[in-house]
Design a protein around this motif. Structure first.
Motif, PDB file in Angstrom:
ATOM      1  N   UNK A   1       0.224  47.797 -14.072  1.00  0.00           N
ATOM      2  CA  UNK A   1       1.105  48.675 -13.300  1.00  0.00           C
ATOM      3  C   UNK A   1       0.329  49.885 -12.773  1.00  0.00           C
ATOM      4  N   UNK A   2       0.773  50.427 -11.668  1.00  0.00           N
ATOM      5  CA  UNK A   2       0.169  51.667 -11.175  1.00  0.00           C
ATOM      6  C   UNK A   2       0.740  52.858 -11.953  1.00  0.00           C
ATOM      7  N   UNK A   3      -0.020  53.909 -12.012  1.00  0.00           N
ATOM      8  CA  UNK A   3       0.451  55.112 -12.705  1.00  0.00           C
ATOM      9  C   UNK A   3       1.710  55.701 -12.054  1.00  0.00           C
ATOM     10  N   UNK A   4       1.752  55.831 -10.710  1.00  0.00           N
ATOM     11  CA  UNK A   4       2.985  56.353 -10.114  1.00  0.00           C
ATOM     12  C   UNK A   4       4.208  55.505 -10.433  1.00  0.00           C
ATOM     13  N   UNK A   5       4.038  54.174 -10.480  1.00  0.00           N
ATOM     14  CA  UNK A   5       5.177  53.309 -10.782  1.00  0.00           C
ATOM     15  C   UNK A   5       5.679  53.544 -12.198  1.00  0.00           C
ATOM     16  N   UNK A   6       4.754  53.695 -13.151  1.00  0.00           N
ATOM     17  CA  UNK A   6       5.167  53.984 -14.532  1.00  0.00           C
ATOM     18  C   UNK A   6       5.878  55.326 -14.592  1.00  0.00           C
ATOM     19  N   UNK A   7       5.304  56.322 -13.969  1.00  0.00           N
ATOM     20  CA  UNK A   7       5.852  57.677 -14.031  1.00  0.00           C
ATOM     21  C   UNK A   7       7.240  57.761 -13.386  1.00  0.00           C
ATOM     22  N   UNK A   8       7.368  57.223 -12.176  1.00  0.00           N
ATOM     23  CA  UNK A   8       8.658  57.270 -11.485  1.00  0.00           C
ATOM     24  C   UNK A   8       9.674  56.394 -12.209  1.00  0.00           C
ATOM     25  N   UNK A   9       9.236  55.230 -12.670  1.00  0.00           N
ATOM     26  CA  UNK A   9      10.154  54.361 -13.415  1.00  0.00           C
ATOM     27  C   UNK A   9      10.717  55.036 -14.639  1.00  0.00           C
TER      28      UNK A   9
END
Length: 376
Positions: A96-104
């Protein structure tokens, strides 16, 4: 989501006279597939990637499948936009990308993630909200000899490595889980009990409490040529595997079907553009909704629709080409069609609900935009 509804494929052709491909949902098939999974002895997550159309997602949600296996930020936003916080989202992509983890985590409340290496675990711990309910499941590599498509060539930790990752997760104060995927279109139910047995060995060797066991997807669709037992045999193997490893009641059991929920709930109506001897050119192909048919092992039920009159009873095999200028736009297996199939005939390609809409492209300017429902 409301769609224009027709009584049959013949009615679609008669009313629309389509010169472009038409994708047809069969709502009754979709509802029936969802109800079959009620018997699964755990929590069912629909794999959004298999067919992300809102009609599919909303129909499954109404039938009680309210949890979703998401693999990207776009899929997270899609589910969040349709159901807000009323649907469960499980971020099971092991890369996973970091932004996807963070926003998720921050905006959509995702508390379940999957990893198959320590680097991915560290990334999750860096970016996700570290609350008591955070769970990270370790994706375990399993044998996939009985599946049409093997996934362990890309994802999955070997058993000894999985043990170390599970222990690392627990040492960091996070709940740990184990997951696997036996491969897409799995033809042998025993693959699930075998994989659960391997998971049990990892759990025992890790020596830490396991909060989740995710048995993944792989539940098959009844495509022509595949001799399959009933879906209940797959569920029985899951239940037997759970008993054999003495999975504690506190450990949540998950599965993430995609193909088996939607494959029979979609069909494509295409048109013959050119017939050249025993070769037929269609207005759709492998860069469109027929992408899965690039494999010679993939066959689907087909029939000609000709409103102007009857078709020949004599059948013959035709090589099938798509509409683009690319020489790779050819199906792997022939279609068995009436010998007098000709330009202008429509062909119904059944069992196309899985991956057809999600993998279509706009290559060469060809794209399927017309989507309807068929009642029968």
């Amino acid at each position: 989501m409301l769609l224009d509804t027709f009584a049959s494929s013949e009615a679609v052709v008669a009313d629309l006279q389509p010169a472009e491909p038409v994708f047809c949902f069969l709502p009754a098939e979709l509802r029936a597939a969802a109800r079959r999974f009620v018997a699964f002895p755990g929590r069912v997550l629909y794999a959004v990637k298999c067919n992300p159309h809102p009609f599919v997602l909303e129909t499954l949600y109404r039938e009680g499948i309210t949890d979703f296996d998401v693999a990207s930020l776009d899929e997270i936003k899609l589910i969040g936009g349709l159901f807000e916080k009323s649907a469960g989202q499980f971020f099971n992509n092991p890369a996973k990308t970091r932004p996807a983890i963070r926003v998720g985590s921050e905006e959509h409340g995702i508390r379940f993630y999957t990893a198959d290496c320590t680097e991915e675990v560290e990334k999750i711990l860096d970016e996700a909200c570290l609350d008591d309910d955070l769970i990270v499941a370790v994706r375990l590599a399993t044998a996939a000899k009985d599946a049409r498509y093997t996934l362990t060539t890309k994802f999955g930790a070997p058993p000894d490595e999985a043990v170390r990752i599970v222990q690392m997760i627990k040492a960091r104060g996070i709940k740990a889980g184990v997951s696997f995927h036996v491969g897409s279109q799995c033809l042998n139910p025993k693959s699930f009990s075998t994989a659960i047995s391997l998971s049990g060995k990892v759990m025992r060797k890790a020596g830490v409490p396991i909060s989740v066991l995710n048995v993944g997807g792989g539940f098959p669709a009844p495509y022509p040529g595949d001799r399959l037992p009933d879906i209940s045999a797959y569920f029985a193997n899951v239940m037997q595997g759970r008993r054999d490893i003495d999975l504690p009641p506190s450990c949540m059991l998950l599965c993430e079907p995609g193909r088996s929920l939607v494959a029979t709930a979609g069909r494509v109506i295409v048109q013959v553009v050119v017939r050249r001897d025993r070769a037929i050119f269609l207005n759709d192909g492998v860069f469109g909704t027929l992408q899965e048919l690039v494999s010679p092992l993939e066959r689907r039920p087909v029939r000609v629709i000709r409103p102007s009159g009857p078709v020949s009873d004599r059948l013959m095999e035709f090589k099938i080409f798509g509409p683009t200028c690319d020489s790779n736009d050819v199906l792997g297996a022939p279609f068995l069609l009436p010998a007098d199939t000709r330009e202008g005939d429509w062909i119904e390609v059944d069992m196309m609900g899985a991956y057809s809409l999600s993998m279509r492209t706009r290559f060469n300017g060809f794209h399927t935009d017309r989507i309807v429902a068929v009642a029968s």
